[in-house]
Design a protein around this motif. Structure first.
Motif, PDB file in Angstrom:
ATOM      1  N   ILE A   4      84.603 -36.814  34.087  1.00 37.59           N
ATOM      2  CA  ILE A   4      83.374 -36.675  34.813  1.00 37.59           C
ATOM      3  C   ILE A   4      82.636 -35.403  33.955  1.00 37.59           C
ATOM      4  O   ILE A   4      82.708 -34.320  34.138  1.00 37.59           O
ATOM      5  N   LYS A   5      81.455 -36.065  33.510  1.00 34.81           N
ATOM      6  CA  LYS A   5      80.724 -35.070  32.424  1.00 34.81           C
ATOM      7  C   LYS A   5      80.133 -33.934  33.541  1.00 34.81           C
ATOM      8  O   LYS A   5      80.204 -32.870  33.005  1.00 34.81           O
ATOM      9  N   GLU A   6      79.797 -34.262  34.649  1.00 38.30           N
ATOM     10  CA  GLU A   6      78.931 -33.042  35.622  1.00 38.30           C
ATOM     11  C   GLU A   6      79.904 -32.039  35.766  1.00 38.30           C
ATOM     12  O   GLU A   6      79.543 -30.964  36.416  1.00 38.30           O
ATOM     13  N   ILE A   7      81.450 -32.223  35.942  1.00 37.05           N
ATOM     14  CA  ILE A   7      82.466 -31.170  36.155  1.00 37.05           C
ATOM     15  C   ILE A   7      82.721 -30.297  35.030  1.00 37.05           C
ATOM     16  O   ILE A   7      83.313 -30.722  34.042  1.00 37.05           O
TER      17      ILE A   7
ATOM     18  N   GLU B 243      82.182 -33.305  46.456  1.00 32.29           N
ATOM     19  CA  GLU B 243      82.352 -34.746  46.777  1.00 32.29           C
ATOM     20  C   GLU B 243      82.054 -35.398  45.409  1.00 32.29           C
ATOM     21  O   GLU B 243      81.118 -35.206  44.572  1.00 32.29           O
ATOM     22  N   VAL B 244      82.958 -36.387  44.966  1.00 35.36           N
ATOM     23  CA  VAL B 244      83.051 -37.281  43.832  1.00 35.36           C
ATOM     24  C   VAL B 244      82.116 -38.596  44.504  1.00 35.36           C
ATOM     25  O   VAL B 244      82.568 -39.225  45.391  1.00 35.36           O
ATOM     26  N   TYR B 245      80.950 -38.907  43.910  1.00 35.55           N
ATOM     27  CA  TYR B 245      80.479 -40.103  44.414  1.00 35.55           C
ATOM     28  C   TYR B 245      80.007 -40.948  43.161  1.00 35.55           C
ATOM     29  O   TYR B 245      79.993 -40.647  42.024  1.00 35.55           O
TER      30      TYR B 245
ATOM     31  N   SER C  77      87.497 -45.907  41.780  1.00 34.52           N
ATOM     32  CA  SER C  77      87.534 -45.608  40.145  1.00 34.52           C
ATOM     33  C   SER C  77      88.197 -44.588  39.692  1.00 34.52           C
ATOM     34  O   SER C  77      88.402 -44.044  38.704  1.00 34.52           O
ATOM     35  N   LEU C  78      88.086 -43.403  40.907  1.00 32.55           N
ATOM     36  CA  LEU C  78      88.832 -42.325  40.385  1.00 32.55           C
ATOM     37  C   LEU C  78      90.349 -42.190  40.637  1.00 32.55           C
ATOM     38  O   LEU C  78      91.140 -41.923  39.708  1.00 32.55           O
ATOM     39  N   ARG C  79      90.969 -43.099  41.585  1.00 32.29           N
ATOM     40  CA  ARG C  79      92.341 -43.345  41.414  1.00 32.29           C
ATOM     41  C   ARG C  79      92.775 -44.487  40.485  1.00 32.29           C
ATOM     42  O   ARG C  79      93.233 -45.489  41.213  1.00 32.29           O
TER      43      ARG C  79
ATOM     44  N   VAL D  78      89.022 -45.828  32.279  1.00 33.11           N
ATOM     45  CA  VAL D  78      88.394 -46.793  33.460  1.00 33.11           C
ATOM     46  C   VAL D  78      87.426 -45.938  34.291  1.00 33.11           C
ATOM     47  O   VAL D  78      86.228 -46.179  34.390  1.00 33.11           O
ATOM     48  N   THR D  79      88.301 -44.586  34.720  1.00 31.49           N
ATOM     49  CA  THR D  79      87.373 -43.742  35.525  1.00 31.49           C
ATOM     50  C   THR D  79      86.128 -43.489  34.421  1.00 31.49           C
ATOM     51  O   THR D  79      85.084 -43.270  34.912  1.00 31.49           O
TER      52      THR D  79
END
Ligand SMILES: NC(=O)c1ccc[n+]([C@@H]2O[C@H](COP(=O)([O-])OP(=O)(O)OC[C@H]3O[C@@H](n4cnc5c(N)ncnc54)[C@H](O)[C@@H]3O)[C@@H](O)[C@H]2O)c1
Ligand SMILES: [Zn+2]
Length: 719
Positions: free
Chosen positions: A166-169, A186-188, A219-221, A227-228
């Motif tokens: 996740i690029k934002e993290i 929160e991941v959304y 998508s995260l799990r 894939v994520t």
């Protein structure tokens, strides 16, 4: 399923206990579907109603609160597919407020708890409640070291590799941050990303997703972080876990710090004092809600000062210093243009209202499920009225539709003043609209009442049931055959060409052979297929000639056997032949095989009966035999650590456990190769009894089964 409407104060103690038991099981089942599998079966509004009913009964009968009460639980146990991470600080849930009075009560309770503080002297933050999944991200010396989902609050799933995509993290925090930092948030998935993803799924003939929240979680799990990465997930930081140093002393200050460290934070967060201002901000966010590109389901209020938060502390599942003010479900008026009947895999006839398109909370709604004949009349699952007498749904009616931030829109009520003079009561079909067989409502054997579902009796001869069966068979959690979506299944089913026809699942696996043998028809020449896609399709089919046993069982489409049950069965029986043999032996609904099936924790009698019935039908067995000639279900992983003293043993947990949750105890025992059963029988090897153990303990003593307490058990499994 709607909550029972009997007023709480007229319940007898016995009724209350029975309903609490029912609610605990029902809520746990929905938690598992929602948190464990990202696939809810009911709307959030219905789920919340069950929770509120549970709370109301517990308030009236505090002596009946169960050890496994939903009011003390958070989320659902982590999936065994991911390594567990124990949170340094628990990740809790939030209490809910549904009305302005609830908000005033919350604020009042904070003042009462803290005592002697003048009115309007306590600051609260108000921030949107993002509808995603919460995440705890740990940094040591500024470097991201791990990330975990909430799980059951104590133990989450290790999803570090996925979070790194996740690029934002940030992977690295700026110099000077504390040694240990756990940022939570929160991941959304944005609404636009969600719509784009569904458009792609549709184009590829794959099943589309239900809503952004569950899609983000799904998508995260993923075991494959690629894939994520392809899903463009986003993040908002709003909380923290362990911190070796506190960089601020207020909620707002903490969030501002996170922003400085490079995390996205929500721009709608405010710091307010008076209840009117707090509610005013809630209304303002409500107005902006349709235009936001992410789903929110409420506004969270938190006491701003961290020293006051510390004094207020926690209840079992939520902090006392925060509450979530939920938005009401979104509603709109529209017309019922017609009512269509869809025939499902099990032959259920489901009425669907075709609506004049209307936007509800930013999403265009054109259909709403009407569930069954009773629902159209205004009667719920337990025979209770859900709409007033006379408010049956008719073609031409103006209705109120609701989308509860999720799942399928519902028809809430009929606007009687607008009912056209010529509107007639809807007559539910007596025959299947697809195959013409009789459609019947079965009688419930126990209650003698009519089942709410009307079913086509055509079985295998009903093409609707057959195609739905095939669609289920190839679906994502079953055989998951890429390139074989709903459209393709319809095509292969309907075609009259024997070289192409797929009528039952085994036909999928003979398709390539039939193609190669057929000089006349080639799939690649048919519109919608090309050389490349045909090659890919055949490869995808071949890849599934070997399949996990639980997927195989799930794919069979046995009534009431969802993914969870399929896993339980696979685990219990180990191999497909052992499973089928046992089901045939259990056919008489008596004897050891039947008792053994019923004794699997998590499988009740209705499910057990449905499985046995399925194997009694020779046509089912015939199809399975053909299928087994083409595919091989793999023996379920025998996790048995052969050196563990509990490997292969049957264990029953009873009473309240203090060192771990029931789910944890169960997962732990299973990971050591033990079978965990729900009731004590001659086959039980050990009973682990906590305080308050009752009849199961008595039974164990009677049968001479070895009984241990929690500590003895822990020492025993430690070897
Ligand atoms: N439909 C179903 O079957 C089903 C089943 C289980 C749960 N649910 C739904 O899930 C929710 C209950 O789950 P829950 O226990 O996660 O409680 P919750 O969603 O009501 O509240 C807790 C969560 O809010 C999130 N959150 C978002 N923004 C936040 C912010 N700014 N500050 C703090 N937290 C924030 C966090 O992830 C936190 O864990 C309800 O909405 C319920 O309807 C539905
Ligand atoms: Zn039919």
């Amino acid at each position: 399923m709607a909550a029972d409407k009997t007023p709480v104060d007229t319940l007898t103690e016995e009724q209350a206990a029975a309903e609490l038991a029912f609610l605990a099981a029902e809520i746990a089942r929905n938690d598992e579907a929602y948190h464990g599998h990202d696939a809810p079966n009911i709307s959030d509004a219905d789920y919340d109603a069950l929770k509120r009913r549970n709370d109301a009964i517990e308030k009236q009968f505090p002596q009946l609160v169960r050890a496994d009460s939903p009011s003390v639980k958070v989320g659902a146990a982590p999936l065994a597919t991911f390594a567990p991470i124990t949170h340094a600080r628990p990740m809790l849930s939030l209490d809910n407020a549904f009305s302005d009075e609830d908000v005033a009560d919350f604020v009042g309770s904070v003042y009462r708890f803290l005592g002697q503080l003048p009115d309007n002297s306590i600051a609260f933050t108000a921030e949107p409640k993002i509808d995603g999944l919460s995440m705890s991200i740990r940094y040591e010396q500024g470097r991201l070291v791990n990330a975990a989902t909430r799980g059951d609050g104590t133990t989450g799933e290790n999803v570090t590799e996925n979070i790194r995509t996740i690029k934002e993290i940030p992977n690295q925090l700026p110099a000077g941050v504390p040694d240990v930092v756990e940022v939570r948030g929160e991941v959304y998935m944005t609404k636009s990303e969600f719509l784009a993803l569904n458009a792609r799924m549709e184009a590829e003939g794959k099943q589309t997703y239900v809503n952004p929240r569950n899609t983000a979680a799904g998508s995260l799990r993923q075991l494959d972080a690629k894939v994520t990465a392809s899903r463009n997930l986003r993040f908002f930081a709003y909380a923290w876990g362990e911190m070796s140093d506190m960089p601020a002393d207020t909620q707002l200050g903490m969030v501002q710090t996170f922003e400085k460290w490079g995390f996205p934070v929500n721009p709608l967060m405010r710091r307010l004092f008076a209840v009117e201002d707090i509610i005013g901000h809630y209304r303002q966010i409500g107005l902006e809600r349709p235009d936001l590109d992410y789903e929110i389901d409420g506004v969270v209020y938190k006491v701003d000062r961290l020293d006051l938060q510390a004094r207020l502390g926690f209840r079992s599942r939520s902090p006392r210093w925060a509450t979530a003010h939920k938005f009401p479900a979104e509603q709109a008026f529209t017309h019922v243009e017609k009512i269509d009947i869809q025939v499902g895999r099990t032959g259920a006839l489901t009425p669907v209202a075709r609506l004049t398109p209307v936007t509800v909370g930013g999403v265009v709604v054109t259909n709403a499920t009407l569930h069954n004949a009773d629902y159209i009349e205004g009667i719920g699952n337990s025979g209770e009225r859900i709409r007033e007498e006379g408010h049956d749904i008719r073609i031409g009616d103006t209705v109120i539709v609701q989308r509860a931030g999720d799942v399928i829109p519902q028809v809430l009520d009929v606007v009687m003043e607008k009912r056209p003079a010529d509107a007639v009561r809807y007559e539910f079909p007596k025959v299947c609209p697809v195959c013409g067989s009789h459609a019947v409502r079965e009688k419930n054997e126990k209650t003698g009442k009519l089942d709410s579902v009307t079913r086509c009796t055509g079985g295998f001869t009903c093409s609707a049931q057959a195609t739905e069966h095939l669609k289920h068979f190839v679906s994502r959690n079953a055989f998951d055959i890429e390139g074989l979506g709903s459209k393709q299944v319809d095509f292969f089913f309907e075609t009259e060409d024997p070289a192409l026809q797929v009528r039952t699942a085994p036909d999928i696996f003979t398709l390539k052979k039939r193609q190669e043998a057929s000089p006349l028809t080639k799939l690649e020449n048919i519109e919608g297929f090309g050389k490349v896609s045909v090659k890919k399709l055949f490869e995808a089919i071949d890849e599934r000639r070997s399949i996990a046993l639980n997927r195989f069982i799930y794919a069979l489409g046995i009534r009431h056997v969802g993914e969870t049950t399929a896993k339980l069965l696979a685990r219990h029986y180990g191999t497909y032949p052992a499973f089928e043999q046992a089901m045939k032996e259990a056919a008489s609904l008596t004897g050891d095989a039947w008792a053994d099936l019923n004794n699997i924790e998590g499988i009740g009698e209705i499910v057990a009966r449905a499985i046995v019935e399925f194997f009694k039908e020779p046509r089912n067995v015939e199809v399975i035999d053909k299928l087994l000639a083409e595919v091989t279900p793999q023996a379920a992983e025998q996790v048995a650590a052969s050196n563990s003293p509990v490997a292969g043993k049957t264990v029953v947990f009873t009473g309240s456990l203090e060192k771990f949750t029931r789910d944890e105890a169960k997962a732990r025992a299973e990971s050591l190769g033990a079978k965990v059963a729900g009731s004590v029988s001659k086959k039980t090897d050990y009973v682990v009894a906590g305080p308050g153990a009752g009849s199961k303990l008595d039974k164990a003593r009677e049968l001479g089964v070895e009984v241990m307490d929690e500590d003895e058990w822990l020492a025993f499994i430690a070897g």
